[in-house]
Design an enzyme around this catalytic site. Structure first.
Site, PDB file in Angstrom:
ATOM      1  N   ASP A   2      26.666 -27.362 -23.888  1.00 13.32           N
ATOM      2  CA  ASP A   2      25.508 -28.274 -23.884  1.00 13.32           C
ATOM      3  C   ASP A   2      25.052 -28.579 -22.455  1.00 13.32           C
ATOM      4  O   ASP A   2      23.864 -28.757 -22.208  1.00 13.32           O
ATOM      5  CB  ASP A   2      25.863 -29.581 -24.608  1.00 13.32           C
ATOM      6  N   ASP A  56      20.001 -31.789 -23.299  1.00 13.99           N
ATOM      7  CA  ASP A  56      20.215 -31.104 -24.572  1.00 13.99           C
ATOM      8  C   ASP A  56      20.787 -32.154 -25.523  1.00 13.99           C
ATOM      9  O   ASP A  56      21.997 -32.387 -25.541  1.00 13.99           O
ATOM     10  CB  ASP A  56      21.185 -29.933 -24.384  1.00 13.99           C
ATOM     11  N   GLU A  92      14.540 -29.604 -24.719  1.00 15.65           N
ATOM     12  CA  GLU A  92      14.154 -28.445 -25.518  1.00 15.65           C
ATOM     13  C   GLU A  92      13.588 -28.956 -26.829  1.00 15.65           C
ATOM     14  O   GLU A  92      14.124 -29.905 -27.418  1.00 15.65           O
ATOM     15  CB  GLU A  92      15.386 -27.570 -25.763  1.00 15.65           C
TER      16      GLU A  92
END
EC number: 3.1.21.10
Length: 167
Positions: free
Chosen positions: A140, A7, A67
């Site tokens: 995160d 992330d 992502e």
């Protein structure tokens, strides 16, 4: 198969490492690479790059997943995230890892079963799926584990399709 979920962010880059063994997903590690706001941008990116490479050396993942960046209203806040993702992708390429990118909806669907799940639902399911005693911190890191879990499910489906197996 080992997977590292990432992330990315300039201040905090979350990471989560899992191992897929058959139908089981085993937790190996999670945490965050942090950079002080007092550092210049190039130095922060260098630190992220170096720390990510140390993680790859330590855990030897075959797959990396991130992502897909999504900018709602303010593209300016996304630029530092894109920079951090860039140095991560450079390291991934240099190390010969396979890389896959997932939308937030794909990650939520894979982990919770609902593409509109909220952050608390995702964190709860990450904790349950990996049989952890507590929710990974910082957020995160939990997000990075969710990305890794999503990839572990996706690899299974892709393998089934390749073999011609029906669900």
């Amino acid at each position: 198969m080992r997977i590292i979920g990432i992330d990315p962010g300039t201040a905090i880059t979350g990471y989560g490492v899992v191992e897929k063994r058959g139908d089981r997903i085993l937790f190996l590690d999670c945490g965050a690479i942090t950079t002080p706001s007092t550092m210049e941008a190039p130095d922060r990116l260098k630190l992220i790059y170096e720390e990510f490479n140390k993680l790859v050396d330590q855990y030897q993942p075959q797959h990396a997943a991130t992502e897909r960046l999504f900018f709602n209203n303010n593209v300016t806040t996304g630029i530092p995230v894109g920079r951090a993702l860039g140095v991560i992708l450079l390291a991934i390429s240099q190390r010969g890892l396979t890389w896959t990118e997932y939308t937030p909806t794909q990650v939520k669907s894979a982990v919770v079963g609902n593409g509109r799940a909220d952050k608390k639902q995702v964190q709860f399911m990450v904790t349950r799926l990996l049989t952890l005693a507590e929710t990974p911190k910082p957020d995160d890191a939990a997000d990075a584990l969710a990305i890794a879990i999503c990839h572990s499910h996706s690899v299974k489906v892709a393998t089934m399709i390749k073999r011609g197996v029906r669900g």
